[in-house]
Each structure stands twice: as C-alpha cells, then as structure tokens.
Design a protein around this motif. Structure first.
Motif, PDB file in Angstrom:
ATOM      1  N   PHE A 161      -7.102   5.202  34.026  1.00  0.00           N
ATOM      2  CA  PHE A 161      -6.540   5.463  35.387  1.00  0.00           C
ATOM      3  C   PHE A 161      -7.311   4.709  36.300  1.00  0.00           C
ATOM      4  CE2 PHE A 161      -5.595  10.128  34.014  1.00  0.00           C
ATOM      5  CZ  PHE A 161      -4.341   9.760  34.152  1.00  0.00           C
ATOM      6  N   ARG A 162      -8.505   4.273  36.027  1.00  0.00           N
ATOM      7  CA  ARG A 162      -9.146   3.205  37.006  1.00  0.00           C
ATOM      8  C   ARG A 162      -8.395   1.738  36.920  1.00  0.00           C
ATOM      9  NH1 ARG A 162     -15.543   4.029  35.395  1.00  0.00           N
ATOM     10  NH2 ARG A 162     -15.837   5.891  36.462  1.00  0.00           N
ATOM     11  N   CYS A 186      -5.302   1.403  36.308  1.00  0.00           N
ATOM     12  CA  CYS A 186      -3.944   1.556  36.922  1.00  0.00           C
ATOM     13  C   CYS A 186      -4.100   1.721  38.349  1.00  0.00           C
ATOM     14  CB  CYS A 186      -3.453   2.772  36.333  1.00  0.00           C
ATOM     15  SG  CYS A 186      -2.670   2.712  34.585  1.00  0.00           S
ATOM     16  N   GLY A 187      -5.447   1.845  38.861  1.00  0.00           N
ATOM     17  CA  GLY A 187      -5.697   1.978  40.397  1.00  0.00           C
ATOM     18  C   GLY A 187      -5.656   3.327  40.880  1.00  0.00           C
ATOM     19  N   LYS A 188      -5.828   4.296  39.962  1.00  0.00           N
ATOM     20  CA  LYS A 188      -5.880   5.753  40.321  1.00  0.00           C
ATOM     21  C   LYS A 188      -7.130   6.485  39.679  1.00  0.00           C
ATOM     22  CE  LYS A 188      -0.891   6.147  39.717  1.00  0.00           C
ATOM     23  NZ  LYS A 188      -0.645   6.027  41.282  1.00  0.00           N
ATOM     24  N   PRO A 189      -8.440   6.005  40.369  1.00  0.00           N
ATOM     25  CA  PRO A 189      -9.721   6.479  40.193  1.00  0.00           C
ATOM     26  C   PRO A 189      -9.829   7.949  40.275  1.00  0.00           C
ATOM     27  CG  PRO A 189      -9.682   5.196  42.176  1.00  0.00           C
ATOM     28  CD  PRO A 189      -8.416   4.914  41.605  1.00  0.00           C
ATOM     29  N   HIS A 190      -9.129   8.500  41.293  1.00  0.00           N
ATOM     30  CA  HIS A 190      -9.229   9.926  41.645  1.00  0.00           C
ATOM     31  C   HIS A 190      -8.724  10.812  40.361  1.00  0.00           C
ATOM     32  CE1 HIS A 190      -5.083   8.760  43.007  1.00  0.00           C
ATOM     33  NE2 HIS A 190      -4.635   9.927  42.403  1.00  0.00           N
ATOM     34  N   PHE A 191      -7.898  10.245  39.656  1.00  0.00           N
ATOM     35  CA  PHE A 191      -7.763  11.346  38.518  1.00  0.00           C
ATOM     36  C   PHE A 191      -8.927  11.203  37.375  1.00  0.00           C
ATOM     37  CE2 PHE A 191      -3.098   9.944  39.466  1.00  0.00           C
ATOM     38  CZ  PHE A 191      -2.793  11.233  39.680  1.00  0.00           C
ATOM     39  N   TYR A 216     -11.822  11.219  38.339  1.00  0.00           N
ATOM     40  CA  TYR A 216     -12.815  11.829  38.702  1.00  0.00           C
ATOM     41  C   TYR A 216     -12.736  13.140  38.396  1.00  0.00           C
ATOM     42  CZ  TYR A 216     -15.478  14.130  42.590  1.00  0.00           C
ATOM     43  OH  TYR A 216     -16.414  14.825  43.367  1.00  0.00           O
ATOM     44  N   GLN A 226     -12.252  -2.509  32.253  1.00  0.00           N
ATOM     45  CA  GLN A 226     -11.913  -1.843  33.379  1.00  0.00           C
ATOM     46  C   GLN A 226     -13.046  -2.225  34.595  1.00  0.00           C
ATOM     47  OE1 GLN A 226     -13.250   0.937  35.277  1.00  0.00           O
ATOM     48  NE2 GLN A 226     -15.029   0.723  33.898  1.00  0.00           N
ATOM     49  N   THR A 244     -11.923  -3.849  37.895  1.00  0.00           N
ATOM     50  CA  THR A 244     -11.989  -2.988  38.909  1.00  0.00           C
ATOM     51  C   THR A 244     -13.325  -3.312  39.646  1.00  0.00           C
ATOM     52  OG1 THR A 244     -12.694  -0.955  37.803  1.00  0.00           O
ATOM     53  CG2 THR A 244     -10.200  -1.415  37.935  1.00  0.00           C
TER      54      THR A 244
END
Length: 149
Positions: A29-30, A32-37, A39, A143, A147
């Motif tokens: 997810f990190r 893919c640019g979706k670190p909130h998932f 979290y 990652q 990132t």
C-alpha cells in the motif's frame, strides 16, 4: 506432543503468517501511494499482542527455552514502540536516521523472532514463514527506498 501444545504451536505459526501477510500488504500500500490503508492494517496488528502474551504465559507449562521468551518479548517490544511512536505520540521519526535504524533493527528482531515461534509447528510452517519473511524484508527495503517511509 499433547493437543494443547500442538494447538499453541499452531497458534504461533498462524499468527506469524498473518502478521507477515499484513506487513507485506502495508508495504505494498505504501508503494501504491496509499499509506492510509497501511495505517489501519497497522492498528489491526496490535491485536496480535493478546495471543502473543497468551503464548508467553503458557510457555513455562510447555517447557519452552529462554530464546522463546526473547523472541516473543522482542515482538511485543516492537509493537509497544510502534504504538507509542506512530499512534499515540504520532512522532514523524522516519526522517531521523538513528531512529529509523533503531526502529528497523527492532522490527526485524521481532519479526525474525516470529520465525522461531512458527518453527515449533513443524517444518512446513517454517518453510512458509521463511518465504513470507523474505518477501516482507525485500518489500520493506524497496518501499523505504521508493517512498522514504
């Protein structure tokens, strides 16, 4: 081997597999640019403290060696540090080199210790968890490189 011992060994192996899979998902997810998932998956990982503490409590009854306590203890310590830094204090420490290095060392000490916990369930579980550990480790460093997280 008693049924109780077998079930506790299986519990440790299943926890390890699920923990590694959640870690892999967090790193993906990190990437893919979706670190909130990640979290929210991280919050789910803290639930694992309960069965780990249970395994620790049952360890004397199963005559586990000292290393078993260290392995679970390191995982619980990493969970405590992650909870404190990421969720309670919300410290942005990932840009401070010495803190990141310390955090990563503790993470790999804890997750590496889970390999030992899973190995009590047998060779098949060891092979599965070693493969997942290696995938997780590669993704962790990839990652981080991509990132900076």
């Amino acid at each position: 081997m008693s049924i109780v011992q077998h079930n506790l060994d299986l519990l440790g192996a299943i926890l390890t597999v699920i923990f590694y899979c959640l870690s892999i998902l967090i790193f993906v997810f990190r990437l893919c640019g979706k670190p909130h998932f990640g979290y929210w998956l991280g919050i789910l990982m803290f639930v694992f403290a309960v069965p780990l503490i249970y395994l620790l409590i049952k360890a004397p009854e199963l005559h586990r060696p000292s290393l078993y306590y260290v392995q679970i203890g390191l995982m619980l310590l990493w969970m405590s540090v992650a909870l404190l830094l990421d969720y309670i204090l919300k410290i942005s420490f990932r840009q401070i080199k010495w803190m990141v290095i310390s955090y990563v060392i503790l993470f790999f000490a804890g997750t590496g210790g889970l390999l030992g916990i899973a190995s009590w369930a047998g060779r098949g579980w060891s092979i599965i968890t070693i493969a997942l550990f290696l995938i997780m480790a590669v993704l962790a460093f990839v990652q981080r490189r991509v990132t900076g997280m």
